[in-house]
Design a protein around this motif. Structure first.
Motif, short mmCIF file in Angstrom:
data_model
loop_
_atom_site.label_atom_id
_atom_site.label_comp_id
_atom_site.label_asym_id
_atom_site.label_seq_id
_atom_site.Cartn_x
_atom_site.Cartn_y
_atom_site.Cartn_z
N LEU A 1 -21.24 -7.11 7.10
CA LEU A 1 -20.49 -5.98 6.58
C LEU A 1 -21.35 -5.16 5.63
CD1 LEU A 1 -17.80 -4.46 6.40
CD2 LEU A 1 -17.12 -6.07 4.60
N LEU A 2 -22.08 -5.83 4.77
CA LEU A 2 -22.97 -5.14 3.84
C LEU A 2 -24.05 -4.37 4.59
CD1 LEU A 2 -23.95 -4.57 0.98
CD2 LEU A 2 -25.20 -6.73 1.05
N LEU A 3 -24.61 -4.96 5.62
CA LEU A 3 -25.63 -4.27 6.41
C LEU A 3 -25.06 -3.05 7.12
CD1 LEU A 3 -27.56 -7.33 7.89
CD2 LEU A 3 -28.26 -5.83 6.01
N GLN A 4 -23.82 -3.15 7.60
CA GLN A 4 -23.17 -1.99 8.23
C GLN A 4 -22.98 -0.87 7.22
OE1 GLN A 4 -19.58 -3.75 9.77
NE2 GLN A 4 -20.37 -3.75 11.85
N ALA A 5 -22.58 -1.22 6.00
CA ALA A 5 -22.37 -0.21 4.96
C ALA A 5 -23.68 0.49 4.62
CB ALA A 5 -21.76 -0.85 3.72
N ILE A 6 -24.74 -0.26 4.49
CA ILE A 6 -26.04 0.33 4.19
C ILE A 6 -26.49 1.25 5.31
CG2 ILE A 6 -28.50 -0.21 3.88
CD1 ILE A 6 -27.53 -2.78 2.40
N GLU A 7 -26.32 0.82 6.55
CA GLU A 7 -26.71 1.64 7.70
C GLU A 7 -25.89 2.93 7.75
OE1 GLU A 7 -28.52 3.04 11.17
OE2 GLU A 7 -29.16 1.61 9.64
N HIS B 1 -25.57 8.82 7.05
CA HIS B 1 -24.96 9.97 6.37
C HIS B 1 -26.04 10.82 5.70
CE1 HIS B 1 -23.09 11.80 2.70
NE2 HIS B 1 -22.41 12.38 3.67
N ARG B 2 -26.93 10.18 4.96
CA ARG B 2 -28.02 10.92 4.28
C ARG B 2 -28.91 11.62 5.29
NH1 ARG B 2 -28.14 6.24 0.91
NH2 ARG B 2 -29.85 5.47 2.17
N GLU B 3 -29.22 10.96 6.40
CA GLU B 3 -30.06 11.57 7.43
C GLU B 3 -29.38 12.78 8.05
OE1 GLU B 3 -31.18 8.56 10.23
OE2 GLU B 3 -32.72 7.74 8.90
N ALA B 4 -28.08 12.68 8.27
CA ALA B 4 -27.33 13.81 8.84
C ALA B 4 -27.35 15.00 7.90
CB ALA B 4 -25.90 13.40 9.16
N ARG C 1 -17.62 12.95 8.76
CA ARG C 1 -17.26 11.73 9.49
C ARG C 1 -18.12 10.56 9.03
NH1 ARG C 1 -18.85 8.52 13.41
NH2 ARG C 1 -20.74 9.67 13.85
N LEU C 2 -19.42 10.80 8.91
CA LEU C 2 -20.33 9.75 8.47
C LEU C 2 -20.09 9.37 7.01
CD1 LEU C 2 -23.55 10.99 10.27
CD2 LEU C 2 -22.22 8.93 10.81
N ALA D 1 -19.10 5.65 5.78
CA ALA D 1 -19.89 4.96 4.76
C ALA D 1 -19.01 4.57 3.57
CB ALA D 1 -21.05 5.85 4.30
N ASP D 2 -18.15 5.47 3.14
CA ASP D 2 -17.25 5.17 2.02
C ASP D 2 -16.33 4.00 2.37
OD1 ASP D 2 -18.36 7.19 0.51
OD2 ASP D 2 -16.63 8.55 0.70
#
Length: 69
Positions: A15-21, A26-29, A41-42, A46-47
């Motif tokens: 779950l933590l890894l999914q949140a980080i990804e 989001h930042r890349e978008a 959406r991203l 992330a939130d």
């Protein structure tokens, strides 16, 4: 069933890894100038994942035997 604090934290690691990804995407978008709807959406994803992580870990450490409904 994970019985140690480390075991409970490790159980939440995916779950933590999914949140980080999700935060990274989001930042890349934003940096790539993607459409605002995609960025939003991203951000929401992330939130949501971040909230799930912050909700899970303290409860797992406090008492891994409790079931949350």
């Amino acid at each position: 069933m994970k019985q140690t604090i480390l075991g409970m934290i490790e159980a939440g690691e995916p779950l933590l890894l999914q949140a980080i990804e999700a935060m990274r995407q989001h930042r890349e978008a934003e940096a790539a100038g993607k459409p605002l709807a995609e960025i939003e959406r991203l951000r929401l994803l992330a939130d949501s994942l971040y909230q799930a992580v912050t909700y899970y870990h303290p409860r797992a450490i406090a008492d891994g035997s409790q079931t949350l409904h």
